[in-house]
Scaffold this active site. Structure first.
Site, PDB file in Angstrom:
ATOM      1  N   ASP A   1       0.863  -1.188   0.000  1.00 29.13           N
ATOM      2  CA  ASP A   1       0.000   0.000   0.000  1.00 29.13           C
ATOM      3  C   ASP A   1       0.900   1.240   0.000  1.00 29.13           C
ATOM      4  O   ASP A   1       1.813   1.348   0.826  1.00 29.13           O
ATOM      5  CB  ASP A   1      -0.884  -0.032   1.261  1.00 29.13           C
ATOM      6  N   ILE A   2       0.626   2.151  -0.936  1.00 34.33           N
ATOM      7  CA  ILE A   2       1.462   3.359  -1.022  1.00 34.33           C
ATOM      8  C   ILE A   2       1.214   4.235   0.219  1.00 34.33           C
ATOM      9  O   ILE A   2       0.070   4.360   0.678  1.00 34.33           O
ATOM     10  CB  ILE A   2       1.139   4.154  -2.304  1.00 34.33           C
TER      11      ILE A   2
ATOM     12  N   GLU B   1      -4.657   2.570  -4.145  1.00 30.69           N
ATOM     13  CA  GLU B   1      -3.183   2.491  -4.040  1.00 30.69           C
ATOM     14  C   GLU B   1      -2.777   1.202  -3.335  1.00 30.69           C
ATOM     15  O   GLU B   1      -1.784   1.137  -2.651  1.00 30.69           O
ATOM     16  CB  GLU B   1      -2.594   3.714  -3.315  1.00 30.69           C
TER      17      GLU B   1
END
Ligand SMILES: Nc1nc2c(ncn2[C@@H]2O[C@H](COP(=O)(O)OP(=O)(O)OP(=O)(O)O)[C@@H](O)[C@H]2O)c(=O)[nH]1
Length: 391
Positions: free
Chosen positions: A248-249, A292
């Site tokens: 996950d960004i 994301e």
């Protein structure tokens, strides 16, 4: 077209279709050859004068009929298997045509078959007409079958041309007509096949689209959902480890807020590129689950290897410049990693939840780190290279 076993590869499909058609259309042929021979032999003087020859003919036609029936399509549909199957099945078809051709020519030479000669000629015409209509899949072989049916009789008739002139001319005329008919029905067959192939390709393209994330070209959530259960079952059956990495960004919302949505998209594409550079094995499945959030499914990959790769990715991403107009920015990611545990992961949901918890833990630990979900190993988040905000 909706049969579940229709091969999706165009090359296999063409051969499979030809094999299926050949099998279907050749199924009754053996039985007709045998019946025709028995009729010709039993109805005239043939049975009394040529008992042994008649029986040998009957046995040969019966054997070829059995071969046609027993020669079933290969279970594993590969180019090689299908080609081999077609070669053998055509050998049986050609052998039947040749046997009929030779038998008819031999009968023409025996006065005992004079009464049934008209029947022999009619059968030759019937068999050759069926060949011209039914076996247009393979033009060369179908032509050869037609010649095998006719040529022996035509040669004998040519030898006795004074007695057979009108029949000889009629048969030659009909043969040339059949050869023309065969060519046009072959063209029609190829045309239909080309349409079917187009549909198969379109179907494949649609399937690919429905399972692909259009922005990053990675697999999407649907692909993840449809693959996970299968991959878990395969791993269990083969006794090999299956690892899952969820990524996950970090602070992606602030990237969007600061640089705009299109720059956020550039980062998502760059993120996927770094994934492709790090998770390179053909058996690795790279996915964008949404927003994301990403995942990698790694067949036959242990805990430790998955952890090493996840860390390689995290480091590579933190050093990767995302080009945003004139400048470039860097982003980081948090990762949860784990290997399927048969006792713990009774369902795909359970497995995903466990790795998601590790990812959550990575966020909780300060982001830009990897947390391994393992009942055997303590979690060891690497906090050395934390980077809370995008540069
Ligand atoms: N540019 C772009 N942004 C997206 C896309 N999908 C989701 N987002 C954005 O991703 C952001 C996700 O924000 P959050 O869920 O708060 O997560 P975050 O900001 O990364 O924070 P943490 O995950 O806690 O580090 C939101 O701003 C979404 O609008 C997309 O396809 N393109």
């Amino acid at each position: 077209m909706n049969e579940p076993d229709v091969p999706s590869s165009p090359r296999v499909f063409v051969l499979w279709r030809e094999a299926k058609d050949t099998q279907l259309r050749a199924r009754l042929g053996g039985c007709y050859y045998l019946s025709a021979w028995l009729l010709v032999w039993l109805l005239g003087q043939g049975m009394c004068d040529h008992t042994l020859a008649g029986l040998i003919g009957g046995v040969l036609f019966f054997g070829l009929m059995q071969l046609r029936k027993r020669h079933t399509l290969p279970v594993e549909l590969t180019v090689q298997n299908l080609k081999r199957w077609l070669n053998l099945h055509w050998a049986i078809i050609l052998a039947s045509a040749f046997l009929w051709g030779v038998t008819a020519a031999w009968a023409r030479l025996q006065p005992s078959f004079d009464e049934t000669w008209a029947l022999v000629t009619l059968m030759t015409i019937a068999f050759s007409t069926l060949h011209a209509f039914n076996f247009s899949m393979n033009l060369k072989r179908a032509r050869l079958a037609l010649l095998m049916l006719y040529v022996p009789t035509l040669l004998v008739m040519l030898h006795q041309w004074q007695q057979n002139l009108s029949t000889l001319i009629t048969l030659m005329f009909y043969l040339s007509f059949l050869l023309l008919l065969l060519s046009s029905s072959h063209r029609e067959y190829r045309h239909t096949l080309a349409i079917e192939l187009k549909l198969i390709k379109r179907q494949e393209a649609l399937k690919h689209l429905s399972l692909t994330d259009s922005l990053t070209q990675l697999g999407n959530r649907l692909k993840f959902d449809s693959l996970l259960a299968n991959m878990m079952n395969n791993a269990k059956r083969q006794g090999v480890p299956l690892s899952l990495v969820m990524l996950d960004i970090d602070h992606f919302k602030s990237v969007n807020d600061r640089y705009g949505h299109s720059c956020g998209d550039i980062c998502l594409v760059g993120f996927a590129d770094v994934m492709r550079n790090v998770f390179r094995r053909e058996s690795d499945t790279l996915l964008r689950l949404g927003g994301e959030e990403f995942a990698v499914l790694m067949h036959n990959t242990s805990h430790n290897n998955a952890y090493v790769l996840a860390e390689n990715f995290r480091k590579a991403l933190s050093e990767h410049d995302m080009p945003i107009g004139e400048q470039s920015i860097r982003i980081t990611s948090s990762l949860g990693v784990g290997c399927m545990e048969i006792e713990l992961d009774s369902s795909p949901n359970q497995f995903v939840r466990r790795i998601d918890e590790a990812l959550y833990q990575a966020k909780f630990n300060g982001r830009n780190c990897t947390v391994m979900s393992s009942p055997k190993r303590p979690q060891k988040p690497d906090t050395a290279e934390r980077n809370h905000e995008p540069a």
